[in-house]
Design a protein around this motif. Structure first.
Motif, mmCIF file in Angstrom:
data_model
loop_
_atom_site.group_PDB
_atom_site.id
_atom_site.type_symbol
_atom_site.label_atom_id
_atom_site.label_comp_id
_atom_site.label_asym_id
_atom_site.label_seq_id
_atom_site.Cartn_x
_atom_site.Cartn_y
_atom_site.Cartn_z
ATOM 1 N N LEU A 22 -0.941 3.116 -1.708
ATOM 2 C CA LEU A 22 -1.314 4.493 -2.016
ATOM 3 C C LEU A 22 -2.832 4.627 -1.976
ATOM 4 C CD1 LEU A 22 1.137 5.094 -4.965
ATOM 5 C CD2 LEU A 22 1.177 6.236 -2.762
ATOM 6 N N PRO A 23 -3.337 5.835 -1.728
ATOM 7 C CA PRO A 23 -4.787 6.025 -1.771
ATOM 8 C C PRO A 23 -5.329 5.600 -3.141
ATOM 9 C CG PRO A 23 -3.708 7.955 -0.848
ATOM 10 C CD PRO A 23 -2.625 7.060 -1.378
ATOM 11 N N GLU A 24 -6.446 4.906 -3.129
ATOM 12 C CA GLU A 24 -7.039 4.366 -4.357
ATOM 13 C C GLU A 24 -7.219 5.437 -5.434
ATOM 14 O OE1 GLU A 24 -11.291 2.398 -5.340
ATOM 15 O OE2 GLU A 24 -10.204 1.499 -3.646
ATOM 16 N N GLU A 25 -7.587 6.653 -5.019
ATOM 17 C CA GLU A 25 -7.827 7.723 -5.994
ATOM 18 C C GLU A 25 -6.542 8.206 -6.680
ATOM 19 O OE1 GLU A 25 -7.646 9.711 -1.896
ATOM 20 O OE2 GLU A 25 -8.596 7.924 -2.726
ATOM 21 N N ASP A 26 -5.377 7.874 -6.121
ATOM 22 C CA ASP A 26 -4.106 8.278 -6.725
ATOM 23 C C ASP A 26 -3.535 7.232 -7.673
ATOM 24 O OD1 ASP A 26 -4.296 10.581 -5.236
ATOM 25 O OD2 ASP A 26 -2.834 9.953 -3.724
ATOM 26 N N VAL A 27 -4.018 5.997 -7.591
ATOM 27 C CA VAL A 27 -3.457 4.895 -8.388
ATOM 28 C C VAL A 27 -4.100 4.870 -9.771
ATOM 29 C CG1 VAL A 27 -3.169 2.388 -8.541
ATOM 30 C CG2 VAL A 27 -2.929 3.557 -6.327
ATOM 31 N N ARG A 28 -3.245 4.806 -10.794
ATOM 32 C CA ARG A 28 -3.720 4.715 -12.179
ATOM 33 C C ARG A 28 -3.514 3.326 -12.766
ATOM 34 N NH1 ARG A 28 -5.910 8.247 -10.407
ATOM 35 N NH2 ARG A 28 -5.922 10.425 -10.973
ATOM 36 N N ASP A 29 -2.532 2.580 -12.238
ATOM 37 C CA ASP A 29 -2.271 1.233 -12.732
ATOM 38 C C ASP A 29 -1.516 0.440 -11.677
ATOM 39 O OD1 ASP A 29 -2.295 -0.794 -14.813
ATOM 40 O OD2 ASP A 29 -0.142 -0.415 -15.039
ATOM 41 N N GLY A 30 -1.858 -0.828 -11.557
ATOM 42 C CA GLY A 30 -1.175 -1.701 -10.612
ATOM 43 C C GLY A 30 -1.642 -1.476 -9.185
ATOM 44 N N ALA A 31 -0.788 -1.875 -8.257
ATOM 45 C CA ALA A 31 -1.076 -1.722 -6.825
ATOM 46 C C ALA A 31 0.188 -1.229 -6.118
ATOM 47 C CB ALA A 31 -1.544 -3.045 -6.240
ATOM 48 N N PRO A 32 0.697 -0.041 -6.515
ATOM 49 C CA PRO A 32 1.945 0.428 -5.924
ATOM 50 C C PRO A 32 1.802 0.753 -4.436
ATOM 51 C CG PRO A 32 0.957 2.164 -7.242
ATOM 52 C CD PRO A 32 0.135 0.920 -7.456
ATOM 53 N N THR A 33 2.910 0.552 -3.722
ATOM 54 C CA THR A 33 3.006 0.951 -2.324
ATOM 55 C C THR A 33 4.181 1.909 -2.205
ATOM 56 O OG1 THR A 33 4.482 -0.862 -1.704
ATOM 57 C CG2 THR A 33 2.102 -1.269 -1.530
ATOM 58 N N THR A 34 4.187 2.687 -1.129
ATOM 59 C CA THR A 34 5.312 3.576 -0.865
ATOM 60 C C THR A 34 5.757 3.430 0.580
ATOM 61 O OG1 THR A 34 3.900 5.453 -0.294
ATOM 62 C CG2 THR A 34 4.634 5.301 -2.593
ATOM 63 N N GLY A 35 7.035 3.727 0.791
ATOM 64 C CA GLY A 35 7.605 3.770 2.129
ATOM 65 C C GLY A 35 8.479 5.002 2.251
ATOM 66 N N TYR A 36 8.576 5.540 3.453
ATOM 67 C CA TYR A 36 9.370 6.748 3.658
ATOM 68 C C TYR A 36 9.946 6.738 5.065
ATOM 69 C CZ TYR A 36 10.674 11.693 3.860
ATOM 70 O OH TYR A 36 11.377 12.868 3.983
ATOM 71 N N SER A 37 11.168 7.214 5.177
ATOM 72 C CA SER A 37 11.802 7.370 6.480
ATOM 73 C C SER A 37 12.564 8.688 6.506
ATOM 74 C CB SER A 37 12.774 6.219 6.746
ATOM 75 O OG SER A 37 13.395 6.379 8.009
ATOM 76 N N VAL A 38 12.324 9.496 7.529
ATOM 77 C CA VAL A 38 13.058 10.747 7.713
ATOM 78 C C VAL A 38 14.437 10.415 8.273
ATOM 79 C CG1 VAL A 38 13.146 12.941 8.964
ATOM 80 C CG2 VAL A 38 10.947 12.072 8.102
ATOM 81 N N LEU A 39 15.467 10.907 7.611
ATOM 82 C CA LEU A 39 16.826 10.737 8.119
ATOM 83 C C LEU A 39 17.232 11.906 9.000
ATOM 84 C CD1 LEU A 39 18.677 9.497 4.909
ATOM 85 C CD2 LEU A 39 17.760 8.125 6.796
ATOM 86 N N ASP A 40 16.757 13.104 8.644
ATOM 87 C CA ASP A 40 17.126 14.298 9.392
ATOM 88 C C ASP A 40 16.126 15.402 9.070
ATOM 89 O OD1 ASP A 40 19.624 15.351 11.015
ATOM 90 O OD2 ASP A 40 18.981 16.979 9.694
#
Length: 116
Positions: A22-40
């Motif tokens: 995630l963008p550094e400015e959005d992270v408050r704790d840890g080092a979260p990542t996100t993934g996304y896939s459009v199904l339709d």
């Protein structure tokens, strides 16, 4: 993308997702990542699978309804101020454009979302 063919099925719980930090400015704790896939995305409605790893991050929401497939999180609302919501498998939630939230994910959260 027009999406799934009529009668086709996808295992949303096992769908491979490519994660990014995630963008550094959005992270408050840890080092979260996100993934996304459009199904339709036919008819102007986007259906997708989204996942976030443990950590805390802020977000500005879009109109959507989602169902949690796996994981655990707490969503805190900063605008409008609403009571926090605990999410787990089977949780269904509605968010609207402009809501400001803080997501605290304690176990990798995967959801199927429907943009409305």
């Amino acid at each position: 993308m027009t999406g799934l063919a009529p009668g086709a099925a996808v295992d949303a719980g096992r769908l491979a997702l490519t994660h990014a930090p995630l963008p550094e400015e959005d992270v408050r704790d840890g080092a979260p990542t996100t993934g996304y896939s459009v199904l339709d995305d036919a008819g102007g409605i986007e259906i997708g699978v989204w996942e976030m790893t443990p950590g805390t991050a802020v977000d500005v929401e879009e109109d959507e309804v989602f169902v949690v497939l796996s994981g655990r999180a707490t969503v805190t609302f900063t605008a409008p101020v609403l009571p926090p919501v605990e999410l787990g498998p089977g949780s269904v939630m509605r968010l609207t454009t402009g809501m400001r939230t803080v997501w605290t994910v304690t176990a990798t959260l995967r959801k199927v979302s429907i943009g409305i």
